[in-house]
Structures are given as structure tokens and as C-alpha cells.
Design a protein around this motif. Structure first.
Motif, PDB file in Angstrom:
ATOM      1  N   GLN A  95      52.971  59.826  16.492  1.00 19.96           N
ATOM      2  CA  GLN A  95      52.283  60.660  15.490  1.00 19.96           C
ATOM      3  C   GLN A  95      52.979  61.991  15.257  1.00 19.96           C
ATOM      4  OE1 GLN A  95      49.721  59.534  13.599  1.00 19.96           O
ATOM      5  NE2 GLN A  95      50.219  57.632  14.647  1.00 19.96           N
ATOM      6  N   ASN A  96      53.990  62.315  16.025  1.00 13.58           N
ATOM      7  CA  ASN A  96      54.706  63.581  15.884  1.00 13.58           C
ATOM      8  C   ASN A  96      55.906  63.389  14.971  1.00 13.58           C
ATOM      9  OD1 ASN A  96      52.918  64.684  17.782  1.00 13.58           O
ATOM     10  ND2 ASN A  96      54.256  64.120  19.471  1.00 13.58           N
ATOM     11  N   PHE A  97      56.139  64.375  14.098  1.00 15.98           N
ATOM     12  CA  PHE A  97      57.299  64.288  13.234  1.00 15.98           C
ATOM     13  C   PHE A  97      57.908  65.659  12.997  1.00 15.98           C
ATOM     14  CE2 PHE A  97      53.665  64.720  10.389  1.00 15.98           C
ATOM     15  CZ  PHE A  97      54.069  65.731   9.529  1.00 15.98           C
ATOM     16  N   ASN A  98      59.173  65.634  12.615  1.00 16.09           N
ATOM     17  CA  ASN A  98      59.916  66.831  12.264  1.00 16.09           C
ATOM     18  C   ASN A  98      60.755  66.481  11.046  1.00 16.09           C
ATOM     19  OD1 ASN A  98      61.016  69.394  12.366  1.00 16.09           O
ATOM     20  ND2 ASN A  98      62.599  68.803  13.834  1.00 16.09           N
ATOM     21  N   ILE A  99      60.569  67.223   9.968  1.00 17.59           N
ATOM     22  CA  ILE A  99      61.297  66.965   8.729  1.00 17.59           C
ATOM     23  C   ILE A  99      61.970  68.254   8.287  1.00 17.59           C
ATOM     24  CG2 ILE A  99      61.104  66.317   6.306  1.00 17.59           C
ATOM     25  CD1 ILE A  99      58.635  64.653   7.158  1.00 17.59           C
ATOM     26  N   GLU A 100      63.232  68.120   7.946  1.00 18.78           N
ATOM     27  CA  GLU A 100      63.978  69.249   7.405  1.00 18.78           C
ATOM     28  C   GLU A 100      64.403  68.882   5.992  1.00 18.78           C
ATOM     29  OE1 GLU A 100      68.248  71.043   8.350  1.00 18.78           O
ATOM     30  OE2 GLU A 100      66.796  71.337   9.984  1.00 18.78           O
ATOM     31  N   LEU A 101      64.081  69.760   5.050  1.00 17.83           N
ATOM     32  CA  LEU A 101      64.441  69.555   3.653  1.00 17.83           C
ATOM     33  C   LEU A 101      65.437  70.609   3.231  1.00 17.83           C
ATOM     34  CD1 LEU A 101      60.840  69.087   2.248  1.00 17.83           C
ATOM     35  CD2 LEU A 101      62.503  67.303   2.705  1.00 17.83           C
ATOM     36  N   THR A 102      66.428  70.199   2.452  1.00 19.16           N
ATOM     37  CA  THR A 102      67.399  71.152   1.914  1.00 19.16           C
ATOM     38  C   THR A 102      67.648  70.844   0.457  1.00 19.16           C
ATOM     39  OG1 THR A 102      69.222  69.743   2.651  1.00 19.16           O
ATOM     40  CG2 THR A 102      68.583  71.558   4.112  1.00 19.16           C
ATOM     41  N   GLY A 103      67.970  71.887  -0.282  1.00 16.08           N
ATOM     42  CA  GLY A 103      68.361  71.720  -1.671  1.00 16.08           C
ATOM     43  C   GLY A 103      67.233  71.501  -2.647  1.00 16.08           C
ATOM     44  N   ILE A 104      65.984  71.727  -2.250  1.00 13.77           N
ATOM     45  CA  ILE A 104      64.888  71.479  -3.171  1.00 13.77           C
ATOM     46  C   ILE A 104      64.729  72.655  -4.126  1.00 13.77           C
ATOM     47  CG2 ILE A 104      63.151  72.288  -1.532  1.00 13.77           C
ATOM     48  CD1 ILE A 104      61.263  70.230  -2.829  1.00 13.77           C
TER      49      ILE A 104
END
Length: 191
Positions: free
Chosen positions: A67-76
Motif C-alpha cells: 500500500q506504500n508508494f513513492n512517485i516522482e514527476l518531472t516536466g509537468i
């Protein structure tokens, strides 16, 4: 930050082409306790969101451990880096433009940030080529892989590279009034 930017960020956090081959309609049977043990993956790719009002895209790196997550977004939309983290009962989004936004679920975070409701946690199952609930309707391709899921008001088209068992592209569509739609396209470049 505009609502489209926020929607794209949130959809990645909780963070589908055409139907091909022989298709079969099935009512899925979800095996007990397999979803919890199977929810471990690392994805990299690109996500695009298109609504009747706007569109945008971002590159993502998504690590899911149960249930744990890590998301990195770039360029949005020129926003730079955005970090999204989730644990059971708490989801946070942090970027220089938005600051810290906190909610108890990805769906609540999306609604709080954009006013838009969507079954974000279902994406965890959909990227693994499986329905999220027993109420889903699915179609299979000639290789026995799920290539379409209809679930909770969304149509999800999955496409695969060659004989791969997991999809490399998902297009999620939600029909709106006047023949308009919300559309999310996820291209998974690395697993």
C-alpha cells in the motif's frame, strides 16, 4: 497551479490503444490475498491527461510496495519536480508550486486538488493487467491477456509489446456529457 496540472499529478500518484485480436468477455474472479502480495513494482514512463478543458503530460517514476508508494514527476507543464508519497491512510503531494497537500486517500487528494473524482487506486491493478474489483468486465486478446477493462465508469484499453505479459500502454477513458471524455494515457517505458 491549474486544475489539469493537479489532475495529472494526482493520477500519476495513485498512480490505458485499440482492442486487437480475438476478444472474450469475462467476469473476473479475483484470487484471495494475491493483490496484496502482488502490489510490488517499479515503473518509469510518461503520463498524459486530456480533459475537455485542457491537456498536459509528465514523466514519472513510480515505486509501489504493497500500500506504500513513492512517485516522482518531472516536466509537468514547466513545474519541475513533484514528489508524491502514500502510506495506508495518508497521501502527500509536494512541489515548489503547490507546497504540501495531504489527504487520507489518492481519490480524496484528487478531489481536493481538482474537484474531479476518479478511482485512482484501481490504477495499481490496471498497470498489472488485472481488474481491481469483481464487478469489472474484461476482454482478452488472442494470447489470453486482458486488453480491456470496464470498471467504475472507466474504460481501460491495455496494449502489449510482443509476447509480454504486462502492458506497456494503458488508455483510461471516462465518458462525459455531449460525447466528451476525460482521457489518461500511460506509457510504461521500464518495469
Amino acid at each position: 497551479m491549474n486544475k489539469l496540472s493537479q489532475a495529472c499529478l494526482i493520477l500519476c500518484s495513485s498512480s490505458v490503444l485499440f482492442l486487437t485480436g480475438c476478444q472474450h468477455f469475462t467476469q473476473p474472479q479475483l484470487p484471495k490475498n494475491t493483490h496484496e502480495s502482488a502490489n510490488q513494482f517499479n515503473l518509469q514512463g510518461k503520463i498524459g491527461v486530456r480533459t475537455p478543458q485542457q491537456s498536459g503530460s509528465a514523466f514519472f517514476t513510480w515505486s509501489q510496495q504493497q500500500q506504500n508508494f513513492n512517485i516522482e514527476l518531472t516536466g509537468i507543464l514547466g513545474m519541475g519536480k513533484t514528489q508524491i508519497q502514500g502510506q495506508n491512510g495518508k497521501v502527500t503531494l509536494n512541489s515548489a508550486k503547490t507546497g504540501l497537500i495531504t489527504a487520507s486517500s489518492p481519490e480524496e487528494l484528487l478531489e481536493r486538488a481538482t474537484g474531479w473524482q476518479a478511482p485512482i487506486t484501481h490504477i495499481i491493478s490496471w498497470v498489472q493487467a488485472r481488474p481491481a474489483t469483481t464487478q469489472a468486465q474484461t476482454n482478452l486478446d488472442a494470447n489470453g491477456r486482458i486488453n480491456h477493462i470496464q470498471e467504475d465508469g472507466w474504460d481501460v484499453d491495455l496494449s502489449y509489446d510482443a509476447e509480454q505479459k504486462l502492458p506497456n500502454k494503458l488508455i483510461l477513458k471516462q465518458m462525459l456529457e455531449d460525447n466528451k471524455e476525460n482521457r489518461i494515457t500511460m506509457v510504461i517505458q521500464n518495469r
